[in-house]
Scaffold this active site. Structure first.
Site, PDB file in Angstrom:
ATOM      1  N   LEU A   1       0.828  -1.210   0.000  1.00 27.40           N
ATOM      2  CA  LEU A   1       0.000   0.000   0.000  1.00 27.40           C
ATOM      3  C   LEU A   1       0.867   1.266   0.000  1.00 27.40           C
ATOM      4  O   LEU A   1       0.406   2.327  -0.413  1.00 27.40           O
ATOM      5  CB  LEU A   1      -0.926   0.010   1.219  1.00 27.40           C
ATOM      6  CG  LEU A   1      -2.039  -1.049   1.212  1.00 27.40           C
ATOM      7  CD1 LEU A   1      -2.763  -1.050   2.546  1.00 27.40           C
ATOM      8  CD2 LEU A   1      -3.021  -0.816   0.074  1.00 27.40           C
TER       9      LEU A   1
ATOM     10  N   HIS B   1       5.776  -9.924   5.097  1.00 21.34           N
ATOM     11  CA  HIS B   1       5.787  -8.566   4.536  1.00 21.34           C
ATOM     12  C   HIS B   1       5.559  -7.530   5.644  1.00 21.34           C
ATOM     13  O   HIS B   1       6.284  -6.531   5.725  1.00 21.34           O
ATOM     14  CB  HIS B   1       4.685  -8.491   3.466  1.00 21.34           C
ATOM     15  CG  HIS B   1       4.537  -7.158   2.803  1.00 21.34           C
ATOM     16  ND1 HIS B   1       4.815  -6.952   1.464  1.00 21.34           N
ATOM     17  CD2 HIS B   1       4.128  -5.952   3.289  1.00 21.34           C
ATOM     18  CE1 HIS B   1       4.591  -5.682   1.173  1.00 21.34           C
ATOM     19  NE2 HIS B   1       4.168  -5.055   2.255  1.00 21.34           N
ATOM     20  N   GLU B   2       4.556  -7.761   6.499  1.00 23.22           N
ATOM     21  CA  GLU B   2       4.222  -6.770   7.546  1.00 23.22           C
ATOM     22  C   GLU B   2       5.322  -6.671   8.597  1.00 23.22           C
ATOM     23  O   GLU B   2       5.657  -5.578   9.060  1.00 23.22           O
ATOM     24  CB  GLU B   2       2.888  -7.112   8.216  1.00 23.22           C
ATOM     25  CG  GLU B   2       1.672  -7.051   7.298  1.00 23.22           C
ATOM     26  CD  GLU B   2       1.652  -5.856   6.387  1.00 23.22           C
ATOM     27  OE1 GLU B   2       2.089  -4.761   6.786  1.00 23.22           O
ATOM     28  OE2 GLU B   2       1.213  -6.014   5.234  1.00 23.22           O
TER      29      GLU B   2
ATOM     30  N   HIS C   1       8.080  -4.568   7.530  1.00 21.91           N
ATOM     31  CA  HIS C   1       7.815  -3.125   7.665  1.00 21.91           C
ATOM     32  C   HIS C   1       8.255  -2.612   9.041  1.00 21.91           C
ATOM     33  O   HIS C   1       8.696  -1.468   9.166  1.00 21.91           O
ATOM     34  CB  HIS C   1       6.317  -2.846   7.513  1.00 21.91           C
ATOM     35  CG  HIS C   1       5.864  -2.599   6.106  1.00 21.91           C
ATOM     36  ND1 HIS C   1       6.375  -1.580   5.330  1.00 21.91           N
ATOM     37  CD2 HIS C   1       4.926  -3.212   5.346  1.00 21.91           C
ATOM     38  CE1 HIS C   1       5.767  -1.592   4.142  1.00 21.91           C
ATOM     39  NE2 HIS C   1       4.884  -2.575   4.118  1.00 21.91           N
TER      40      HIS C   1
HETATM   41 NI    NI Z   1       3.606  -3.110   2.566  1.00 21.18          NI
END
Ligand code: NI
Length: 177
Positions: free
Chosen positions: A99, A140-141, A144
């Site tokens: 996003l 993925h998270e 981050h």
């Molecule tokens: Ni992402």
């Protein structure tokens, strides 16, 4: 609840390491709920604190049921201080978006399954055994939270693809996190 602004590359906050949450307060719970609303509005499958400018180790993962693959794992998670405690040796390359990086998608290698240890929104310890797409979203998270983007994990430049305008890519809207 309110929808939060999603931070986009190259905002430096996406490159910072998020801090552990010391105590789950009503403010943290509100943040988790706002993040859940934000990821739904954005039609994503995951969101991490730094993506809304908050350097705290909190993530949302929401993978819907896949009618074409009833064996695929799905679920909704609001996790605090998540940590990968086990990873399958086997890796798999698949398409992934973010996003915070609109308009692009990359072919990224991830472990096919992971075990995630965390606290839920009430502070209770939880362990999630995730495989396939769900495992990908967790990886993925959690990346981050350490300032790592999927771009860093691309094996070569030709693994990054520009997407046509989003409205023409309905099938791809489920892979952004
Ligand atoms: Ni992402």
């Amino acid at each position: 609840m309110s929808v939060l602004d999603i931070v986009l590359v190259p905002d430096p906050v996406l490159r910072e390491k998020a801090k552990k949450v010391a105590k789950i307060t009503p403010n943290v719970q509100r943040l988790l709920d706002d993040m859940a609303e934000t990821v739904r509005k954005a039609r994503g499958v995951g969101l991490a604190g730094p993506q809304v400018g908050i350097l705290q180790r909190v993530i949302i993962v929401e993978v819907p049921r896949d009618d074409e693959d009833p064996n695929a794992q799905h679920g909704f998670f609001q996790l605090v201080n998540p940590e990968i405690v086990k990873r399958a040796r086997e890796i798999e390359e698949s398409a992934e978006g973010c996003l915070s990086i609109p308009g692009y998608i990359g072919d990224v290698e991830r472990h096919v399954s992971v075990e995630v240890k965390a606290l839920d929104r009430s502070g209770k310890p939880v362990k999630v055994k995730a495989r396939g797409f769900l495992a990908r979203v967790f990886q993925h998270e959690i990346d981050h939270l350490d300032g790592v983007l999927y771009l860093d994990r691309l094996k070569s430049a030709d693994k990054l693809h520009k997407l046509p305008p989003r409205e023409e890519m309905q099938d791809e809207t489920d892979v952004v996190a």
